[in-house]
Design an enzyme around this catalytic site. Structure first.
Site, PDB file in Angstrom:
ATOM      1  CG  HIS A 154      -1.916   0.935   1.135  1.00 44.29           C
ATOM      2  ND1 HIS A 154      -2.014   2.291   2.258  1.00 44.29           N
ATOM      3  CD2 HIS A 154      -3.097   1.203   0.451  1.00 44.29           C
ATOM      4  CE1 HIS A 154      -3.413   2.736   1.834  1.00 44.29           C
ATOM      5  NE2 HIS A 154      -3.901   2.083   0.901  1.00 44.29           N
ATOM      6  CE  LYS A 156      -1.246   4.928  -0.881  1.00 49.60           C
ATOM      7  NZ  LYS A 156      -1.537   3.951  -1.449  1.00 49.60           N
ATOM      8  CG  ASP A 161      19.074  10.995 -10.337  1.00 47.49           C
ATOM      9  OD1 ASP A 161      18.219   9.983 -10.988  1.00 47.49           O
ATOM     10  OD2 ASP A 161      19.055  12.376 -10.660  1.00 47.49           O
ATOM     11  CG  HIS A 369      -6.526   8.721   0.181  1.00 45.07           C
ATOM     12  ND1 HIS A 369      -5.415   8.445  -0.561  1.00 45.07           N
ATOM     13  CD2 HIS A 369      -7.039   7.302   0.171  1.00 45.07           C
ATOM     14  CE1 HIS A 369      -5.084   7.143  -0.504  1.00 45.07           C
ATOM     15  NE2 HIS A 369      -6.239   6.543  -0.116  1.00 45.07           N
ATOM     16  CE  LYS A 371      -4.942   6.479   4.380  1.00 43.02           C
ATOM     17  NZ  LYS A 371      -5.041   6.421   2.897  1.00 43.02           N
ATOM     18  CG  ASP A 376       3.277  20.086  21.405  1.00 47.79           C
ATOM     19  OD1 ASP A 376       2.807  19.032  21.405  1.00 47.79           O
ATOM     20  OD2 ASP A 376       4.398  20.209  22.242  1.00 47.79           O
TER      21      ASP A 376
HETATM   22  C1  LIG Z   1      -8.165   2.808   4.010  1.00 47.93           C
HETATM   23  O1  LIG Z   1      -7.760   3.414   2.920  1.00 47.93           O
HETATM   24  C2  LIG Z   1      -7.819   2.921   1.605  1.00 47.93           C
HETATM   25  C3  LIG Z   1      -7.284   3.749   0.614  1.00 47.93           C
HETATM   26  O2  LIG Z   1      -5.946   4.087   1.231  1.00 47.93           O
HETATM   27  C4  LIG Z   1      -9.317   2.834   1.209  1.00 47.93           C
HETATM   28  O3  LIG Z   1      -9.816   2.395  -0.117  1.00 47.93           O
HETATM   29  C5  LIG Z   1     -10.001   2.053   2.310  1.00 47.93           C
HETATM   30  O4  LIG Z   1     -11.378   1.677   2.250  1.00 47.93           O
HETATM   31  C6  LIG Z   1      -9.690   2.520   3.700  1.00 47.93           C
HETATM   32  N1  LIG Z   1     -10.376   1.914   4.707  1.00 47.93           N
HETATM   33  C7  LIG Z   1     -10.308   0.717   5.395  1.00 47.93           C
HETATM   34  C8  LIG Z   1     -11.142   0.501   6.627  1.00 47.93           C
HETATM   35  O5  LIG Z   1      -9.570  -0.274   4.846  1.00 47.93           O
HETATM   36  C1  LIG Z   2      22.729  14.344 -13.022  1.00 49.69           C
HETATM   37  O1  LIG Z   2      22.776  15.594 -12.719  1.00 49.69           O
HETATM   38  C2  LIG Z   2      23.407  16.227 -11.692  1.00 49.69           C
HETATM   39  C3  LIG Z   2      23.358  17.767 -11.572  1.00 49.69           C
HETATM   40  O2  LIG Z   2      21.947  17.831 -11.504  1.00 49.69           O
HETATM   41  C4  LIG Z   2      25.033  16.157 -12.302  1.00 49.69           C
HETATM   42  O3  LIG Z   2      25.760  16.674 -11.141  1.00 49.69           O
HETATM   43  C5  LIG Z   2      25.196  14.762 -12.574  1.00 49.69           C
HETATM   44  O4  LIG Z   2      26.446  14.491 -13.061  1.00 49.69           O
HETATM   45  C6  LIG Z   2      24.191  14.203 -13.611  1.00 49.69           C
HETATM   46  N1  LIG Z   2      24.329  12.645 -13.496  1.00 49.69           N
HETATM   47  C7  LIG Z   2      24.292  12.056 -14.826  1.00 49.69           C
HETATM   48  C8  LIG Z   2      24.592  10.542 -14.871  1.00 49.69           C
HETATM   49  O5  LIG Z   2      24.261  12.625 -15.716  1.00 49.69           O
END
Ligand SMILES: *[C@@H]1O[C@H](CO)[C@@H](O)[C@H](O)[C@H]1NC(C)=O
Ligand SMILES: *[C@@H]1O[C@H](CO)[C@@H](O)[C@H](O)[C@H]1NC(C)=O
Ligand SMILES: *[C@@H]1O[C@H](CO)[C@@H](O)[C@H](O)[C@H]1NC(C)=O
Length: 448
Positions: A154, A156, A161, A369, A371, A376
């Site tokens: 579940h 995400k 890089d 959705h 979570k 504090d």
């Molecule tokens: C919990 O979350 C999912 C999606 O993240 C939702 O589809 C599902 O019905 C939710 N509730 C329960 C009790 O699993």
């Molecule tokens: C990816 O991009 C960075 C800068 O954003 C650079 O320093 C690095 O060399 C790049 N790597 C490749 C594999 O191109």
């Protein structure tokens, strides 16, 4: 003598089982220097038509597109399912254009020389997107957790890089970008933490390779790089932050990985003034056991926070057509503590996303959705509903950002205060209504 050997072997075996062959994996433990001066954004999806008057902050879809633009070597995605393009009957109005845009960018990665690996829950309900991505060069692995944990993948999570990542509530679903309210965290230039997030991805990836069974032992290269006791010391937008990741369920957590439920409980226990919680579903139950079983872990902690320590507890859950009716009864039982003689500081609100008749035609949309929890002291961003099975069966992940005591410059803000503002915007909006103690059917299908 023989017995002694048996003991030694048994002890070693147990050690391997628990910790893996870590000293044989020296290189896995020697980490390259990593970047810790991170740029972070709390990102949201606001359903079309919600908060029409207020300017919306950075969106999840923009953060995904931005991250994809920055990736130049690898993109790793762990997802519950992929439906970035809608089927024709779902997408009358408004459309899935943002989802299609993300899918298009993912398809272009290969031609930019960027490797794309996807770990997706098995069985997939729709394979259209992932088949198209595989045809465009992506490696797709289906992760079947049914035999191992009895749950689903579940989580995400995106890692790019090994340096940037995203974690939050949004699925790889066009609805999650425009029709469902979501909260996530986008983190850039932060390889210290991204490498740790990548290890969570790799757990799913390795289970996917072994047709649903875990490796014999978790290799040390998958051990956690952060935990409650050893948080990573980073800077988030210039403000010092102690950060760690958590995962669920324990069966698939390698050595040292903070347990997601234990993390939530410790965040509640750590609060001194307030605990604000925004979750879709909250149930002190193990839902998927027959018969359902009472599960007091979080519920007891909240009661203790409010009634023993005098912490202000605010709980906001969602009302939509699939809301379990029992949720409102359990919440009323929590709320009863706010009455005399205890008068504990507990409030409960229900958030509903309004829909036009046209919007109502899209199934599984128009709901909050998100979570997350903010106290504090810290903010916690998660992917799970709050009921037992999400912590014992379902694979999920969370992140704690602790900036308590950090020096905050004039033009700086902690993530905690941003999350607090976000929570209070929803809490005090017209979309949130106070749960009443006497209401019998608080979230009736007709009102949803
Ligand atoms: C919990 O979350 C999912 C999606 O993240 C939702 O589809 C599902 O019905 C939710 N509730 C329960 C009790 O699993
Ligand atoms: C990816 O991009 C960075 C800068 O954003 C650079 O320093 C690095 O060399 C790049 N790597 C490749 C594999 O191109
Ligand atoms: C946050 O950091 C403070 C100071 O290091 C620590 O005392 C507290 O336990 C931490 N809170 C959480 C929830 O990790």
């Amino acid at each position: 003598m023989f017995l002694l050997w048996l003991l030694v072997l048994g002890g070693l075996g147990h050690h391997f089982w628990k910790y893996g062959l870590h000293w044989l994996e020296g290189p896995g433990l020697l980490l390259a220097p990593c970047s810790s001066d991170c740029r972070v954004q709390l990102v949201e999806s606001i359903p079309v038509g919600l908060y029409p008057a207020s300017p919306s902050g950075p969106s999840i879809v923009d953060s995904w597109l931005r991250l994809l633009d920055r990736a130049n070597s690898s993109v790793h995605i762990a997802a519950f399912y992929f439906t970035l393009q809608g089927s024709d009957e779902e997408t009358t109005d408004p459309s899935d254009s943002q989802g299609r845009k993300v899918l298009g960018r993912l398809k272009q990665l290969q031609s930019k020389g960027v490797k794309l690996q996807i770990a997706v829950n098995a069985p997939q309900t729709s394979t259209k997107d992932t088949a198209e991505l595989a045809a465009a060069g992506a490696q797709v692995r289906e992760v079947d957790l049914r035999a191992l944990t009895g749950g689903v993948l579940h989580t995400k999570l995106w890692v790019l890089d090994h340096k940037h990542f995203y974690l939050g509530s949004a699925n790889m679903d066009w609805r999650s970008l425009s029709q469902v309210k979501e909260v996530g965290l986008s983190v850039e230039d932060c390889s210290c933490l991204a490498q740790d997030a990548f290890r969570i991805f790799e757990v799913y990836w390795s289970i996917g390779a072994n047709s649903g069974s875990p490796p014999l032992f978790w290799p040390a290269r998958l051990a956690a790089l952060s935990s409650a006791d050893r948080p990573l010391q980073l800077k988030f937008n210039g403000v010092p932050a102690r950060v760690y990741l958590s995962s669920a369920p324990p069966q698939i957590s390698p050595h040292g990985r903070a347990d997601d439920l234990a993390t939530i409980l410790s965040v509640i226990d750590d609060a001194q003034k307030f605990v604000y919680i925004s979750v879709m579903d909250y149930l002190p139950l193990s839902e998927f056991t027959e018969p359902p079983r009472f599960w007091p872990a979080i519920d007891s902690d909240l009661r203790a926070a409010a009634c023993t320590r005098g912490v202000r507890v605010r709980m906001m859950v969602s009302c939509w057509e699939h809301s379990p009716a029992s949720m409102f009864t359990f919440l009323q039982s929590l709320l009863v503590l706010s009455r005399p003689p205890l008068r504990c500081n507990i409030e409960v609100k229900i958030f509903s996303v309004p829909s036009t008749p046209e919007q109502r035609k899209t199934p599984f949309a128009r709901v909050n959705h998100a979570k997350f929890m903010v106290t504090d002291r810290v903010v916690y961003i998660g992917t799970s509903n709050w009921s037992e099975n999400y912590f014992t069966h379902t694979a999920g992940a969370g992140l704690v950002v602790n900036q308590t005591g950090s020096e905050v410059g004039e033009d700086q803000q902690t993530l905690q205060s941003q999350a607090e503002e976000l929570f209070l915007r929803d809490w005090s909006s017209d979309y949130a209504s106070s749960l009443s103690m006497d209401a019998v059917d608080f979230c009736p299908p007709s009102r949803r």
